[in-house]
Scaffold this motif. Structure first.
Motif, PDB file in Angstrom:
ATOM      1  N   GLN A 196       0.778  -1.243   0.000  1.00 50.30           N
ATOM      2  CA  GLN A 196       0.000   0.000   0.000  1.00 50.30           C
ATOM      3  C   GLN A 196       0.811   1.295   0.000  1.00 50.30           C
ATOM      4  N   LYS A 251      -3.877 -10.786  -0.024  1.00 51.47           N
ATOM      5  CA  LYS A 251      -5.038 -10.892   0.856  1.00 51.47           C
ATOM      6  C   LYS A 251      -4.791 -10.129   2.159  1.00 51.47           C
ATOM      7  N   THR A 257      -7.246  -5.072   1.790  1.00 51.69           N
ATOM      8  CA  THR A 257      -8.502  -4.326   1.876  1.00 51.69           C
ATOM      9  C   THR A 257      -8.877  -3.999   3.325  1.00 51.69           C
ATOM     10  N   ASN A 258      -8.184  -4.599   4.293  1.00 49.01           N
ATOM     11  CA  ASN A 258      -8.416  -4.247   5.700  1.00 49.01           C
ATOM     12  C   ASN A 258      -7.625  -3.008   6.106  1.00 49.01           C
ATOM     13  N   ASN A 259      -6.728  -2.575   5.232  1.00 43.10           N
ATOM     14  CA  ASN A 259      -5.909  -1.399   5.500  1.00 43.10           C
ATOM     15  C   ASN A 259      -6.743  -0.138   5.249  1.00 43.10           C
ATOM     16  N   PHE A 316      -5.651   2.094   2.365  1.00 47.90           N
ATOM     17  CA  PHE A 316      -5.999   1.541   1.056  1.00 47.90           C
ATOM     18  C   PHE A 316      -7.492   1.705   0.779  1.00 47.90           C
ATOM     19  N   GLN A 317      -8.317   1.482   1.796  1.00 49.74           N
ATOM     20  CA  GLN A 317      -9.764   1.661   1.639  1.00 49.74           C
ATOM     21  C   GLN A 317     -10.081   3.085   1.178  1.00 49.74           C
ATOM     22  N   ILE A 353      -9.171   3.748  -2.635  1.00 50.08           N
ATOM     23  CA  ILE A 353     -10.009   3.214  -3.722  1.00 50.08           C
ATOM     24  C   ILE A 353     -11.489   3.535  -3.551  1.00 50.08           C
ATOM     25  N   ARG A 354     -11.853   4.200  -2.423  1.00 50.96           N
ATOM     26  CA  ARG A 354     -13.275   4.467  -2.158  1.00 50.96           C
ATOM     27  C   ARG A 354     -13.891   5.298  -3.288  1.00 50.96           C
ATOM     28  N   LEU A 402     -12.150  -7.106  -7.834  1.00 47.64           N
ATOM     29  CA  LEU A 402     -11.091  -7.199  -6.834  1.00 47.64           C
ATOM     30  C   LEU A 402     -10.750  -8.670  -6.594  1.00 47.64           C
ATOM     31  N   PRO A 457      -8.180 -10.961  -4.289  1.00 52.17           N
ATOM     32  CA  PRO A 457      -7.126 -11.153  -3.275  1.00 52.17           C
ATOM     33  C   PRO A 457      -6.326 -12.427  -3.562  1.00 52.17           C
TER      34      PRO A 457
END
Length: 667
Positions: A470, A494, A497-499, A502-503, A506-507, A515, A517
């Motif tokens: 990221q 994988k 997307t919990n970061n 990063f969320q 790309i929001r 997507l 993973p």
């Protein structure tokens, strides 16, 4: 060194712009002080003495398709850049030319005081400059629709100025000779105020020679007069045709001469056909509805934007509210043009044709225009022209070669991978600018590096983008990429997307992109290539230690990309894949000492390694320890900071070649 106030800009106590060092023009940058800023704001021309500066040549493009500032400034007789660290201010008596620069400086300030859109159009039409970076979207929309020429001051403005002077002189009962002298003086001054914009210089010279030949009763054809104008302009500026604007300006005038007996619609189509090879060579995209957009927008420009702009400039001090109404009219027009541009109607990413292809098509097109009345010859030339464009388009969009290109994105990573014939396109990371401190956001570097590179190859969609982790220098330009280019799939380790970072990145940007993973052991099977994931083995948050690492085979060569993976991660790869061998390896973490240790490199045994690092980067990448390791293992390397974009290509015939943009080498 002489600094004129209208040729420089100051932002956050930092000065940049053009200056004169003796008889030579140079680019300068320096930190200001209160005294220097006070004098510049007063509009005075200044001299700097006791200079201490780093001198370098203006940097050329380092990537295919990238705008070449070195060539651009060479057309303005500027070859060097000075980064000044010490200076002393010297005041001298202001000369006549200093006073002209002062007057231009006052015009700049006045135009910048106007409402935003009025200021933009007035600055473009009077000074041939964009007053603010915020107006780039307007310029891009005009360019996408093929009507950017409307913002270049040229023949239309010369006709407007000379007509206005003639009307005023007639009102005051001046004789013809006085009108001519007044027009010539005004045009010479406006040439200076427009900073010698090629189109306006050409049109002004054409007017002056027209008057001269008419006064002396010298019979001359319009084509011959154009030739005299070209020679005079080249005498004034030998580097004239290093400027794309100058090439297009003269080519359009020549086209007007050759098509003057045709209808307006036919003439517009023929002129667009004439400049098409130049457009494709420099800009890679074309709008096939340009003629329609010109018919739609030119009347709005000529009968609304142009007169209202000059009206606003004149009445602003006395009727500012009326200018606010004009601003609202402009806003609606801009919204309409923006809507047209956003539809992408008629817009095609053709790709770049090279110089010899450009010349061939240009010669054929000129012949087509010259013999336009001869249907028999014309039909043959048109068939040849269509055939040539068809061949070039096919070679660009269905290439005989595939590639792995390490794009020079500075301190970051971005790797382009394509396959031959029915081309598939993949990107490993997007690059992005690392930001330190509280700096305002600039345009993403993707817009000046990656997007032009893709468009030059005729690429307007990507089959897959792999995100190593990221960090901003790897995926900082992901959002603008998703906004401008269709991406089918987004691959990442994988857990990324919990970061939260990063969320946020790309929001709202993911619409039609899938997507995907990945973890070690997964495979991405695509036509012509299989990407094997060799790391990470468990979920992470997209940190360096979680870098997505890919092994793949293309063109009978084995490749390994490990992002910013550290030495611990490399050990884990060896534990799980002890027999892993590669031909080419992208050195981990830009050549940092934290990656790619001796045991790992010895085990995978690459024949060449690649380093992606920025020039003069603050981290000192690649680290000396890493380069020593490569030397001990006798592993050659190429670095983007020295070579620009590094490209390995392979053809369907089996040929393989390793080239660098700044210097070429063969495998």
């Amino acid at each position: 060194m002489k600094i004129t106030c209208d040729q420089i800009k100051i932002s956050d106590h930092f000065l940049s712009g053009e200056a004169c060092l003796g008889k030579q023009r140079v680019l300068i940058s320096l930190k200001t002080n209160s005294e220097l800023e006070r004098l510049i704001k007063s509009g005075k021309s200044l001299y700097l003495a006791n200079l201490k500066a780093d001198i370098s040549q203006v940097e050329p493009a380092t990537n295919p398709g990238e705008f070449d500032f070195a060539q651009y400034y060479k057309s303005k007789k500027i070859n060097y850049r000075l980064k000044i660290s010490n200076y002393r201010i010297v005041l001298k008596k202001q000369t006549f030319f200093d006073k002209l620069h002062y007057f231009r400086f006052k015009i700049q300030n006045y135009l910048r005081s106007l409402p935003k859109l009025v200021s933009f159009f007035a600055s473009e039409m009077i000074l041939a400059e964009n007053p603010s970076k915020d107006n780039k979207d307007i310029l891009n929309n005009y360019r996408d629709l093929g009507v950017i020429h409307l913002l270049s001051i040229s023949g239309l403005h010369v006709a407007l100025y000379t007509s206005a002077i003639a009307i005023l002189a007639t009102v005051f009962k001046r004789v013809q000779s006085e009108i001519i002298v007044s027009c010539i003086i005004f045009l010479i001054l406006e040439v200076f105020f427009s900073n010698f914009q090629p189109g306006f210089v050409r049109a002004s010279l054409s007017y002056i020679y027209g008057v001269l030949f008419n006064q002396k009763k010298i019979p001359i054809t319009s084509i011959d007069k154009l030739g005299v104008v070209v020679l005079t302009h080249l005498f004034i500026n030998p580097g004239l045709f290093l400027s794309t604007g100058a090439i297009l300006s003269y080519l359009l005038v020549l086209g007007l001469e050759l098509t003057q007996n045709t209808s307006q619609l036919k003439q517009g189509s023929l002129l667009n056909l004439l400049i098409l090879p130049i457009v494709l060579h420099y800009f890679y995209q074309v709008n096939f509805l340009t003629t329609v957009f010109n018919l739609l927008i030119v009347p709005i420009f000529n009968f609304v934007l142009l007169p209202l702009t000059f009206l606003a400039v004149v009445i602003f001090p006395i009727l500012p509210r009326l200018v606010d109404i004009i601003e609202r009219i402009f806003k609606n027009i801009i919204m309409f043009i923006d809507y047209l541009a956003k539809t992408n109607l008629g817009k095609v990413t053709f790709g770049q044709i090279n110089w010899w292809q450009t010349i061939i098509i240009l010669v054929i097109t000129l012949s087509f225009l010259i013999y336009f009345e001869s249907k028999k010859i014309n039909r043959k030339l048109l068939s040849i022209l269509v055939g040539a464009y068809g061949i070039y388009f096919t070679l660009i969009h269905f290439p005989l070669y595939g590639q792995v290109s390490f794009i020079d994105v500075g301190q970051g990573d971005s790797i382009l991978i394509t396959t031959p014939l029915k081309r598939k396109v993949y990107l490993i990371d997007t690059g992005g600018k690392l930001r330190f401190g509280n700096f305002a956001k600039n345009d993403p570097q993707l817009n000046r590096i990656t997007i032009p590179l893709l468009h030059a190859q005729g690429i307007d969609k990507i089959d897959g983008v792999f995100l190593s982790h990221q960090d901003a220098d790897h995926i900082g330009d992901l959002a603008p990429l998703l906004k401008q280019v269709k991406v089918k799939k987004l691959y990442f380790a994988k857990g990324l997307t919990n970061n939260l970072s990063f969320q946020k990145r790309i929001r709202g940007k993911i619409q039609h992109t899938k997507l995907v993973p990945l973890l070690a052991g997964d495979k991405v099977v695509e036509p012509g290539i299989v990407f094997n994931v060799v790391y990470p083995f468990e979920e992470g948050l997209g940190e360096n230690k979680d870098s997505l690492s890919l092994f793949f085979k293309i063109g009978q060569k084995k490749w390994l990309m490990t992002g910013d993976l550290d030495q611990e991660g490399e050990k884990k790869i060896l534990e799980h894949y002890p027999l892993l061998k590669v031909d080419y390896f992208k050195l981990g973490h830009h050549g940092s000492r934290t990656s790619s240790n001796t045991d790992f490199l010895h085990s995978i045994n690459p024949s060449v390694v690649f380093i992606s690092s920025g020039r003069n980067n603050r981290f000192g990448h690649p680290h000396p320890e890493t380069l020593d390791t490569l030397k001990k293992l006798s592993i050659p390397y190429l670095n983007t900071q020295d070579s620009g974009t590094i490209t390995w290509t392979y053809s369907i015939l089996g040929n393989k070649k390793l080239t660098t943009f700044l210097k070429k080498e063969k495998e």
